[in-house]
Design a protein around this motif. Structure first.
Motif, short mmCIF file in Angstrom:
data_model
loop_
_atom_site.label_atom_id
_atom_site.label_comp_id
_atom_site.label_asym_id
_atom_site.label_seq_id
_atom_site.Cartn_x
_atom_site.Cartn_y
_atom_site.Cartn_z
N GLY A 78 69.98 77.74 39.68
CA GLY A 78 71.38 77.66 39.33
C GLY A 78 71.91 78.89 38.61
N PHE A 79 73.22 78.93 38.44
CA PHE A 79 73.89 80.06 37.80
C PHE A 79 73.72 80.03 36.29
CE2 PHE A 79 77.63 82.12 35.93
CZ PHE A 79 77.66 83.32 36.65
N PHE A 80 73.74 78.83 35.69
CA PHE A 80 73.59 78.68 34.25
C PHE A 80 72.12 78.42 33.89
CE2 PHE A 80 78.02 77.59 34.96
CZ PHE A 80 78.67 78.22 33.90
N PRO A 81 71.63 78.94 32.76
CA PRO A 81 70.29 78.57 32.32
C PRO A 81 70.19 77.06 32.13
CG PRO A 81 71.17 80.38 31.00
CD PRO A 81 72.30 79.86 31.82
N ARG A 82 68.98 76.51 32.32
CA ARG A 82 68.83 75.06 32.23
C ARG A 82 67.42 74.70 31.78
NH1 ARG A 82 71.85 70.91 36.21
NH2 ARG A 82 70.91 68.96 35.52
N GLN A 83 67.34 73.69 30.93
CA GLN A 83 66.06 73.26 30.38
C GLN A 83 65.48 72.13 31.22
OE1 GLN A 83 65.67 71.00 26.50
NE2 GLN A 83 64.85 72.96 25.82
N ASP A 84 64.18 72.23 31.54
CA ASP A 84 63.53 71.19 32.32
C ASP A 84 62.97 70.10 31.41
OD1 ASP A 84 61.04 72.03 31.34
OD2 ASP A 84 60.58 73.25 33.10
N PRO A 85 62.41 69.02 31.97
CA PRO A 85 61.93 67.91 31.14
C PRO A 85 60.82 68.30 30.17
CG PRO A 85 62.21 67.19 33.40
CD PRO A 85 62.39 68.67 33.41
N ASP A 86 60.12 69.39 30.45
CA ASP A 86 59.04 69.83 29.56
C ASP A 86 59.52 70.80 28.49
OD1 ASP A 86 57.10 68.33 30.97
OD2 ASP A 86 57.01 69.90 32.50
N THR B 69 72.39 85.06 38.55
CA THR B 69 73.79 85.44 38.57
C THR B 69 74.17 86.34 39.74
OG1 THR B 69 73.25 87.23 37.02
CG2 THR B 69 74.05 85.16 36.08
N ASP B 70 73.26 86.60 40.66
CA ASP B 70 73.64 87.29 41.90
C ASP B 70 72.63 86.92 42.98
OD1 ASP B 70 71.40 89.21 41.79
OD2 ASP B 70 72.55 90.18 40.20
N ILE C 123 61.95 74.32 48.89
CA ILE C 123 63.19 73.64 48.52
C ILE C 123 63.55 74.06 47.10
CG2 ILE C 123 64.33 71.42 48.15
CD1 ILE C 123 62.36 70.21 50.15
N ALA C 124 64.74 74.58 46.92
CA ALA C 124 65.25 74.93 45.59
C ALA C 124 66.59 74.23 45.39
CB ALA C 124 65.39 76.44 45.45
N TRP C 125 67.06 74.18 44.16
CA TRP C 125 68.28 73.40 43.90
C TRP C 125 69.09 74.03 42.76
CZ3 TRP C 125 69.22 70.68 39.23
CH2 TRP C 125 68.15 70.69 38.32
N GLY C 126 70.36 73.64 42.70
CA GLY C 126 71.22 74.08 41.61
C GLY C 126 72.10 75.27 41.93
N PHE C 127 71.93 75.87 43.11
CA PHE C 127 72.72 77.05 43.47
C PHE C 127 74.20 76.69 43.54
CE2 PHE C 127 74.69 79.67 46.84
CZ PHE C 127 74.55 80.91 46.24
N ASP C 128 75.05 77.59 43.05
CA ASP C 128 76.49 77.32 43.04
C ASP C 128 77.25 78.51 43.62
OD1 ASP C 128 78.99 76.32 42.63
OD2 ASP C 128 78.61 75.66 40.58
N PRO C 129 77.64 78.43 44.90
CA PRO C 129 78.26 79.58 45.56
C PRO C 129 79.62 79.96 45.01
CG PRO C 129 78.41 77.62 46.96
CD PRO C 129 77.51 77.27 45.81
N VAL D 2 73.93 67.24 38.60
CA VAL D 2 74.97 68.24 38.83
C VAL D 2 75.18 69.08 37.58
CG1 VAL D 2 77.39 68.61 39.46
CG2 VAL D 2 76.06 66.81 40.60
N THR D 3 75.26 68.43 36.41
CA THR D 3 75.22 69.13 35.12
C THR D 3 74.19 68.42 34.26
OG1 THR D 3 76.90 67.82 33.94
CG2 THR D 3 77.70 69.63 35.34
N PRO D 4 73.72 69.07 33.19
CA PRO D 4 72.64 68.47 32.40
C PRO D 4 73.03 67.15 31.75
CG PRO D 4 72.82 70.83 31.95
CD PRO D 4 74.03 70.45 32.77
#
Length: 542
Positions: A80-88, A96-97, A119-125, A446-448
């Motif tokens: 994804g475009f924004f940093p994100r914390q996983d369950p661990d 960002t590009d 398979i990857a996820w979270g990309f926001d065109p 979709v969001t945290p």
């Protein structure tokens, strides 16, 4: 077993008859009493638990619109475009590009065996305005191994040439949702459910059904626990036989810290089969697992340009979005499930989808009057004031996607909606003034999943770039806290069991280091959740 009395610096009960207290008594997983220690003295001999004596206790947060996909997708790399914390607790950096995305995908490919698709996820065109990600970009990563990049809105994906060939979509560009280059060839971008399910079917992968697996639910509950969430939804579940059995086994475990309310995906079944399915499952409900909700998907997402907007459409002139089923079929589904006495949770991002569903609910009520149906429109981002008045008259609940203001508010202001419509993005205050039952949600993944952040969005209405959109629609902190507790429970028809700290309700609590009403607004979202209590069982957050 003796009752246990938890003491706190302050308890915010969400009970209008007793808004604050200092002690709460618990027995057999339910609340036995609330008040001061002196007022609870007549309960007899109790065990006093003072571990939270310097903390602030609220009802356990209720997430009225999220998906167990939050527990599934972390098995795949985030992109994804924004940093994100996983369950661990690991933070994945934002990409960002497109060049960074490609490097990230190559790194992830190196971790897979040769036969495994990536398979990857979270990309926001929407955050890449110069051009769209296409099959050529993914072919540059690998043109032999199937690659699937699921977009953040969950309504779109981009795949490479190998995946197009494997799925047969290379030669079926005429399927709705298959986006093409100027020469008519599929460009790798797939929009909405019909096109995307062709990929999932090819990979023999049902991500939504996987949301019912034990490991997924455990991960989902752990994420919720970290943020004080005690009641979670899974608002698009196929309710397969194996899935229902797995949810029953997992939710009855005391070490899984959540109550779960799955909503059956209406478009998965014919109305006859769906009604029979959800009614049959409803008989299998328990204290920690509540069946009976139905989810209907109408349009897509505004930032994905797949939501249905009324005139003048998209601010930048892009074509109108897509329906996930024909409007006539969507109306029939509303009628059938309403007539069966079931509660609908209806995805409506664009105001044209809102209008269609208000028409459907109004005609259903004329044919089959029902008190307290609590049909709930989900997201309803730019619902108009005329539509708000209709919703109030029809007894419709609104669960608004407040997080949208932060994550996509800047995009909506400049590209998709323009200035005026952005002043009524998520018009929570207007809905509240009309007496409409409202809630706010995160729509994870979709969001945290973070209710205090959702509450901050409803109060601050601030975008990622710092602009305030629609200050007249802002709520107070007190009001926003109700959106993520008792009000969210109301939209799920669970307010008699959760959402406030009252005698007889489940002993579900969020234990915070600070009172959300006392901290500066810019710190509301970052208040630490020290512990989460589900049915009297304490789960400490480290």
């Amino acid at each position: 077993m003796k009752p246990r009395i938890f003491s706190a610096r302050r308890i915010l009960t969400m009970n209008p008859s007793l808004p604050e207290a200092t002690h709460v008594a618990v027995r057999d997983g339910r609340i036995l009493g609330v008040g001061s220690l002196e007022t609870l003295a007549d309960l007899g001999e109790c065990e006093l638990d003072e571990r939270f004596a310097d903390k602030v206790i609220l009802p356990g947060f209720v997430e009225g619109h999220s998906h167990a996909l939050e527990g599934v997708l972390w098995e795949y790399p985030y992109a994804g475009f924004f940093p994100r914390q996983d369950p661990d607790g690991h933070t994945w950096p934002g990409l960002t590009d497109i060049a960074r995305l490609q490097r990230h995908l190559r790194e992830q490919l190196a971790k897979l065996d040769d036969a495994t698709p990536l398979i990857a996820w979270g990309f926001d065109p929407i955050y890449f305005p110069d051009r769209r990600l296409d099959r050529n970009d993914l072919d540059a990563v690998d043109d032999q191994r199937p690659i699937v990049v699921i977009h953040a809105n969950l309504h779109m994906m981009t795949v490479n040439s190998a995946m197009l060939r494997l799925s047969g979509l290379e030669s079926h560009a005429d399927i709705e949702g298959v986006v093409t280059f100027d020469d008519g060839r599929p460009n790798g971008e797939l929009r909405e459910m019909a096109a995307m399910f062709a990929i999932f079917d090819t990979l023999d992968l049902d991500l939504f059904d996987r949301g019912s697996e034990a490991a997924t639910l455990e991960r989902y509950a752990r994420i919720g626990q970290r943020h004080g969430v005690t009641t979670l939804t899974d608002l698009y579940n196929p309710l397969s036989e194996t899935g229902v059995e797995s949810m029953q086994r997992t939710c009855r475990r005391d070490d899984v810290p959540m109550r779960l309310a799955p909503a059956m995906s209406a478009l998965t079944y014919t109305p006859d089969d769906g009604i029979e399915r959800v009614l049959g499952c409803r008989e299998k409900s328990s204290d920690k697992l509540q069946f009976g909700l139905v989810k209907l998907m109408t349009d897509g997402s505004i930032q994905g340009y797949t939501a249905r907007l009324m005139w003048p459409g998209y601010h930048d002139g892009s074509p109108n979005g897509m329906w996930n089923a024909e409007p006539e079929r969507l109306t029939e589904i509303v009628h059938r499930y309403h007539q069966a006495g079931l509660q609908l949770h209806i995805h409506t991002n664009g105001d044209e989808a809102v209008e269609l569903m208000l028409d459907a609910i109004e005609s259903a009520l004329e044919l089959w009057p029902r008190a307290d149906h609590r049909h709930t429109l989900q997201h309803c981002q730019i619902i108009s004031h005329a539509q708000l008045k209709r919703a109030a008259r029809l007894g419709v609940c609104l669960n608004m996607f407040a997080n949208h203001l932060y994550y996509w508010g800047d995009i909506h202001r400049s590209r998709t909606l323009g200035f005026e419509r952005c002043q009524r993005l998520e018009p929570l205050a207007s809905a509240d003034r009309l007496g409409i039952p409202i809630a706010a949600h995160c729509d994870a993944p979709v969001t945290p999943l973070a209710p205090l952040f959702t509450a901050w969005c409803a109060v601050a209405r601030q975008t990622a770039d710092g602009e305030v959109l629609g200050p007249n629609e802002a709520l107070s902190v007190d009001r926003a806290l109700r959106l993520i507790t008792l009000d969210a429970a109301y939209t799920l028809k669970l307010d008699d069991r959760v959402g406030s700290l009252e005698v007889g309700k489940f002993a579900d609590m969020a234990v915070l280091d600070e009172d959300p009403r006392d901290v500066p607004l810019d710190r509301l979202a970052s208040i630490r959740v020290a512990a989460t209590v589900v049915g009297g069982h304490v789960f400490d957050n480290v």
